[in-house]
Scaffold this active site. Structure first.
Site, short mmCIF file in Angstrom:
data_model
loop_
_atom_site.label_atom_id
_atom_site.label_comp_id
_atom_site.label_asym_id
_atom_site.label_seq_id
_atom_site.Cartn_x
_atom_site.Cartn_y
_atom_site.Cartn_z
N HIS A 126 -27.53 117.56 23.49
CA HIS A 126 -28.43 116.41 23.42
C HIS A 126 -29.10 116.42 22.05
CE1 HIS A 126 -31.37 113.38 24.24
NE2 HIS A 126 -32.37 114.22 24.06
N HIS B 227 -31.13 113.98 18.69
CA HIS B 227 -31.87 112.80 18.22
C HIS B 227 -31.43 112.43 16.80
CE1 HIS B 227 -35.18 114.96 20.75
NE2 HIS B 227 -34.37 114.27 21.54
N GLU C 106 -36.34 118.25 29.11
CA GLU C 106 -35.20 117.38 29.44
C GLU C 106 -33.99 118.15 29.95
OE1 GLU C 106 -35.16 113.32 27.32
OE2 GLU C 106 -35.10 114.83 25.73
N HIS D 121 -33.96 106.95 21.42
CA HIS D 121 -34.10 108.37 21.73
C HIS D 121 -33.04 109.21 21.02
CE1 HIS D 121 -34.69 111.50 25.23
NE2 HIS D 121 -34.59 112.07 24.05
#
Length: 232
Positions: free
Chosen positions: A90, A92, A71, A162
């Site tokens: 980023h 989760h 990603e 996500h």
């Protein structure tokens, strides 16, 4: 190793220690000469400075055979769209994911540490570009562009089922905001279980963000000292 490589390694381990990243998730810093710095694909809590590589503007690592994060396009396309952004995380994190699947229950700034959450868009739904049979991952430039476009000029974007991506004017600001996105989501869930929260007004959110932005070094120093003490 360069200072930026060391900082990304520290940031990755701090975010793991703070429960924002686990075996997954990633951190990056814009490179002054173009592109960005990010570690190879590995668990954030294990990242060392030697694991951090410079990626070009398209998210590729030139001249190396190490495996990059799938990603990486999240980072490449946000940097391309947002010249103000210098650091990206980023995650989760589990407290945030429930808000990513609720279009009518937005994650909002409720406490003074979370003013940066004001103005966040509704969660990004990858099915709009990838259809209804994707793995929900941002695995191409077109998907990254779609996410960056949806994010606009906000500080945080939630990603359906996500997690979230947060940006900062520095790596340390991105790390601070990532930690407090997770904590803010947890606090909001707790308050909602008790009643109807009173959220920050726009003016309060902006004032709070300005104040806390000046105190990021205090948090960073503490978090780094904690991981260094744990590894001593």
């Amino acid at each position: 190793m360069t200072e930026v490589q060391n900082d990304i390694a520290l940031a990755s381990r701090v975010l793991y220690a703070q429960g924002v990243l686990d075996a997954f998730g990633h951190v990056s810093v814009r490179a002054s000469e173009g592109g960005f710095w990010m570690s190879r694909s590995m668990a954030p809590g294990l990242v060392e400075a030697s694991d951090v590589y410079q990626h070009n503007a398209d998210g590729e690592i030139a001249g190396n055979e190490v495996r990059p994060f799938l990603e990486r396009f999240i980072h490449a396309e946000i940097y391309r769209a947002r010249p103000d952004v210098m650091g990206i995380v980023h995650s989760h994190s589990p407290s945030v994911v429930p808000f990513s699947v609720l279009q009518d229950v937005p994650l909002r700034p409720m406490c003074h540490m979370c003013g940066f959450l004001h103005g966040s868009p509704v969660p990004h739904d990858i099915s709009g570009i990838a259809g209804d049979a994707s793995d929900l991952l941002i695995r191409s430039r077109s998907m990254g562009e779609d996410l960056a476009r949806h994010m606009g000029d906000s500080n945080v974007v939630l990603m359906r089922g996500h997690g979230f991506t947060v940006v900062g004017r520095s790596l340390r600001e991105a790390v601070f905001r990532a930690v407090w996105t997770e904590r803010g989501a947890h606090l909001q869930q707790s308050a909602m279980a008790m009643g109807t929260p009173q959220y920050l007004t726009e003016g309060e959110a902006l004032a709070c963000d300005e104040t806390t932005s000046g105190q990021i070094g205090r948090a960073w120093d503490l978090w780094v000292s904690e991981i260094e003490s744990a590894s001593a």
